[in-house]
Design an enzyme around this catalytic site. Structure first.
Site, PDB file in Angstrom:
ATOM      1  N   HIS A   1      15.582   2.259  13.807  1.00  0.00           N
ATOM      2  CA  HIS A   1      16.463   1.108  14.045  1.00  0.00           C
ATOM      3  C   HIS A   1      17.897   1.535  14.328  1.00  0.00           C
ATOM      4  CE1 HIS A   1      12.995  -0.792  12.065  1.00  0.00           C
ATOM      5  NE2 HIS A   1      13.236  -1.703  12.985  1.00  0.00           N
TER       6      HIS A   1
ATOM      7  N   PHE B   1      19.434   3.827  24.386  1.00  0.00           N
ATOM      8  CA  PHE B   1      18.226   3.735  25.202  1.00  0.00           C
ATOM      9  C   PHE B   1      18.437   2.771  26.373  1.00  0.00           C
ATOM     10  CE2 PHE B   1      15.891   4.694  21.005  1.00  0.00           C
ATOM     11  CZ  PHE B   1      16.009   6.064  21.215  1.00  0.00           C
TER      12      PHE B   1
ATOM     13  N   TYR C   1       3.698  -5.205  19.416  1.00  0.00           N
ATOM     14  CA  TYR C   1       4.224  -5.682  18.124  1.00  0.00           C
ATOM     15  C   TYR C   1       4.403  -7.203  18.146  1.00  0.00           C
ATOM     16  CZ  TYR C   1       7.634  -7.012  14.667  1.00  0.00           C
ATOM     17  OH  TYR C   1       8.289  -7.694  13.674  1.00  0.00           O
TER      18      TYR C   1
ATOM     19  N   ALA D   1       4.200  -7.589   4.701  1.00  0.00           N
ATOM     20  CA  ALA D   1       3.532  -6.320   5.018  1.00  0.00           C
ATOM     21  C   ALA D   1       3.136  -6.278   6.487  1.00  0.00           C
ATOM     22  CB  ALA D   1       2.289  -6.171   4.140  1.00  0.00           C
ATOM     23  N   ALA D   2       3.664  -5.302   7.207  1.00  0.00           N
ATOM     24  CA  ALA D   2       3.368  -5.196   8.637  1.00  0.00           C
ATOM     25  C   ALA D   2       3.995  -3.918   9.172  1.00  0.00           C
ATOM     26  CB  ALA D   2       3.957  -6.388   9.402  1.00  0.00           C
TER      27      ALA D   2
ATOM     28  N   GLY E   1       9.262  -1.488  26.378  1.00  0.00           N
ATOM     29  CA  GLY E   1       8.976  -2.657  25.538  1.00  0.00           C
ATOM     30  C   GLY E   1      10.205  -3.432  25.110  1.00  0.00           C
TER      31      GLY E   1
ATOM     32  N   ASN F   1       0.828  -1.217   0.000  1.00  0.00           N
ATOM     33  CA  ASN F   1       0.000   0.000   0.000  1.00  0.00           C
ATOM     34  C   ASN F   1       0.859   1.263   0.000  1.00  0.00           C
ATOM     35  OD1 ASN F   1       0.929   0.257   2.588  1.00  0.00           O
ATOM     36  ND2 ASN F   1      -1.046  -0.034   3.600  1.00  0.00           N
TER      37      ASN F   1
ATOM     38  N   ARG G   1      13.892   2.445  26.382  1.00  0.00           N
ATOM     39  CA  ARG G   1      12.727   2.539  25.502  1.00  0.00           C
ATOM     40  C   ARG G   1      11.725   1.481  25.962  1.00  0.00           C
ATOM     41  NH1 ARG G   1      13.755   1.445  19.190  1.00  0.00           N
ATOM     42  NH2 ARG G   1      13.785  -0.686  19.956  1.00  0.00           N
TER      43      ARG G   1
ATOM     44  N   ASN H   1      17.479  -9.546  14.475  1.00  0.00           N
ATOM     45  CA  ASN H   1      17.520  -8.160  13.983  1.00  0.00           C
ATOM     46  C   ASN H   1      18.059  -8.069  12.562  1.00  0.00           C
ATOM     47  OD1 ASN H   1      17.040  -7.921  16.867  1.00  0.00           O
ATOM     48  ND2 ASN H   1      17.331  -5.742  16.511  1.00  0.00           N
TER      49      ASN H   1
HETATM   50  N1  UFG Z   1      18.426   1.505  20.197  1.00  0.00           N
HETATM   51  C1  UFG Z   1      19.108   2.552  20.787  1.00  0.00           C
HETATM   52  N2  UFG Z   1      19.099   3.751  20.131  1.00  0.00           N
HETATM   53  C2  UFG Z   1      18.445   3.941  18.937  1.00  0.00           C
HETATM   54  C3  UFG Z   1      17.762   2.859  18.365  1.00  0.00           C
HETATM   55  C4  UFG Z   1      17.770   1.649  19.037  1.00  0.00           C
HETATM   56  O1  UFG Z   1      19.708   2.422  21.844  1.00  0.00           O
HETATM   57  O2  UFG Z   1      18.481   5.057  18.418  1.00  0.00           O
HETATM   58  C5  UFG Z   1      18.466   0.190  20.889  1.00  0.00           C
HETATM   59  C6  UFG Z   1      17.079  -0.325  21.224  1.00  0.00           C
HETATM   60  O3  UFG Z   1      16.622   0.203  22.440  1.00  0.00           O
HETATM   61  C7  UFG Z   1      17.335  -1.828  21.222  1.00  0.00           C
HETATM   62  C8  UFG Z   1      18.434  -2.030  20.171  1.00  0.00           C
HETATM   63  O4  UFG Z   1      19.016  -0.745  19.986  1.00  0.00           O
HETATM   64  O5  UFG Z   1      17.827  -2.204  22.465  1.00  0.00           O
HETATM   65  C9  UFG Z   1      17.900  -2.511  18.844  1.00  0.00           C
HETATM   66  O6  UFG Z   1      16.810  -1.656  18.480  1.00  0.00           O
HETATM   67  P1  UFG Z   1      16.139  -1.689  17.046  1.00  0.00           P
HETATM   68  O7  UFG Z   1      15.059  -0.639  17.077  1.00  0.00           O
HETATM   69  O8  UFG Z   1      17.164  -1.577  15.980  1.00  0.00           O
HETATM   70  O9  UFG Z   1      15.542  -3.146  16.931  1.00  0.00           O
HETATM   71  P2  UFG Z   1      14.572  -3.959  17.925  1.00  0.00           P
HETATM   72  O10 UFG Z   1      15.399  -5.014  18.587  1.00  0.00           O
HETATM   73  O11 UFG Z   1      13.790  -3.065  18.811  1.00  0.00           O
HETATM   74  O12 UFG Z   1      13.520  -4.586  16.908  1.00  0.00           O
HETATM   75  C10 UFG Z   1      13.912  -5.162  15.693  1.00  0.00           C
HETATM   76  C11 UFG Z   1      12.761  -5.015  14.709  1.00  0.00           C
HETATM   77  C12 UFG Z   1      11.614  -5.809  15.170  1.00  0.00           C
HETATM   78  C13 UFG Z   1      12.035  -7.229  15.478  1.00  0.00           C
HETATM   79  C14 UFG Z   1      13.193  -7.276  16.436  1.00  0.00           C
HETATM   80  C15 UFG Z   1      13.647  -8.692  16.625  1.00  0.00           C
HETATM   81  O13 UFG Z   1      12.355  -3.652  14.585  1.00  0.00           O
HETATM   82  O14 UFG Z   1      10.651  -5.794  14.152  1.00  0.00           O
HETATM   83  O15 UFG Z   1      14.242  -6.503  15.907  1.00  0.00           O
HETATM   84  O16 UFG Z   1      14.711  -8.784  17.519  1.00  0.00           O
HETATM   85  F1  UFG Z   1      11.023  -7.888  16.045  1.00  0.00           F
END
Ligand code: UFG
Length: 322
Positions: free
Chosen positions: A187, A206, A141, A74-75, A281, A32, A279, A170
């Site tokens: 990310h 974070f 999520y 898609a998600a 969650g 979309n 952050r 990741n």
């Molecule tokens: N982080 C920071 N600073 C930032 C961005 C992220 O410290 O500016 C930290 C986050 O808090 C986390 C780690 O870096 O601890 C990784 O964060 P991401 O946002 O890169 O990835 P996530 O682990 O939160 O999530 C990603 C995908 C999800 C998936 C998950 C699986 O976005 O869709 O990996 O592990 F489910």
């Protein structure tokens, strides 16, 4: 065989779509464009711009095109966003998946590869995580994807629907022509590289009070091309097998600080960092055991090194997002 790739204008979907074309599949991309980019859809793929909420459009597509299997990317994907707006994740990730599955059932399409996630595991009791460890998401999520996995289980159990659920850890890295370009970008790796590119002042860490060796969160970064090869293997395996569930990761955890250090090595930029609040969650540690897919399908990551993963993202970013 023609395959439908939902979310094929997005980061992982577009790269897998390109790999599927390379492997000889015909590809139709459905997107979309709410988050994806039309330019990322590979040449050679048919493109349908529609929303999964539009059942009539799905029926038309399945009537007009002989789709043999669906790969569903898609998600919405951002953990932080899901904590602020859970309902939209259940709508987009759970309800729209059901809509797609119902359309598939109505048109006799029964092969499905699902983009699942490490976020299903929540705060794991042990690492590396294996597929039958408890599924206790710490954010909407992960829950929205777990609901979709439960639906798939029952469709398989009651109707013989065939599916593979691939639980990505990741996703990171880029190919020569496609990479990660979310707006806004949340990310870790692309945000760090934005600092190296001069597009951001510093990287915000974070939380540094997690129960990990240096206090920052630990993740298992896996190259998007290695995710792509797993999709091709899973699709092939569905010819013979009805239900596949696999973790996809390298089995190595890196803390946020280690990722920043690796990016400093790769880019030669000092990349200033500052510590901020956690952050909501975020689980402390997510590291995969991928022994199951290695053993059963012979999956072999070809780009497992963190520096190489970050290097590929950096090269793409300098070319595409200057
Ligand atoms: N982080 C920071 N600073 C930032 C961005 C992220 O410290 O500016 C930290 C986050 O808090 C986390 C780690 O870096 O601890 C990784 O964060 P991401 O946002 O890169 O990835 P996530 O682990 O939160 O999530 C990603 C995908 C999800 C998936 C998950 C699986 O976005 O869709 O990996 O592990 F489910």
């Amino acid at each position: 065989m023609r395959v439908l790739v939902t979310g094929g204008a997005g980061y992982i979907g577009s790269i897998v779509a390109a790999e599927l074309l390379g492997a000889g599949y015909e590809v139709t991309v459905l997107d979309n464009l709410s988050r994806g980019h039309r330019a990322a859809v590979p040449e050679g793929a048919a493109f349908v711009e529609t929303d999964l909420a539009d059942r009539q459009a799905l029926d038309r597509l399945f009537r007009e095109q002989a789709i043999g299997a669906v790969l569903h990317f898609a998600a919405f994907i951002e953990v932080g966003e899901s904590m602020n707006d859970p309902a939209v994740f259940f709508r987009n990730n759970s309800a729209n998946t059901l809509q797609l599955l119902e359309a598939m059932l109505a048109h006799g399409v029964d092969r499905f590869v699902f983009s699942s996630t490490a976020a299903l595991y929540g705060n794991p009791r042990r690492v590396p995580i294996v597929e039958d460890d408890p599924l206790t998401p710490t954010n909407p999520y992960g829950e929205s994807k777990l609901i979709a996995e439960r639906m798939l289980f029952w469709l398989h159990d009651r109707l013989g629907f065939r599916y593979a659920s691939l639980r990505y850890f990741n996703a990171a890295g880029a190919t020569a022509t496609r990479g990660e370009n979310h707006q806004p970008e949340s990310h870790l790796i692309p945000r760090i590289l934005q600092v190296a590119q001069g597009r951001a002042q510093d990287i915000k860490i974070f939380g540094d009070d997690y129960p990990t060796p240096d206090g920052t969160c630990v993740r298992d970064y896996v190259h998007v091309l290695d995710l792509a090869s797993a999709h091709v293997l899973a699709l092939q395996a569905l010819e013979e097998r009805g239900r596949l569930i696999y973790n996809l990761g390298n089995g190595c955890g890196f803390s946020v600080r280690e990722v920043i250090d690796a990016a400093r090595r790769v880019t030669g930029h000092p990349i200033p960092a500052s510590v901020h609040q956690r952050r909501p969650g975020d689980p402390a540690t997510l590291v995969a055991s991928s022994e199951k897919i290695r053993g059963e399908l012979g999956w072999q990551p070809r780009h497992p090194g963190l520096d190489a993963i970050i290097g590929s993202a950096w090269e793409w970013m300098r070319r595409a997002l200057a």
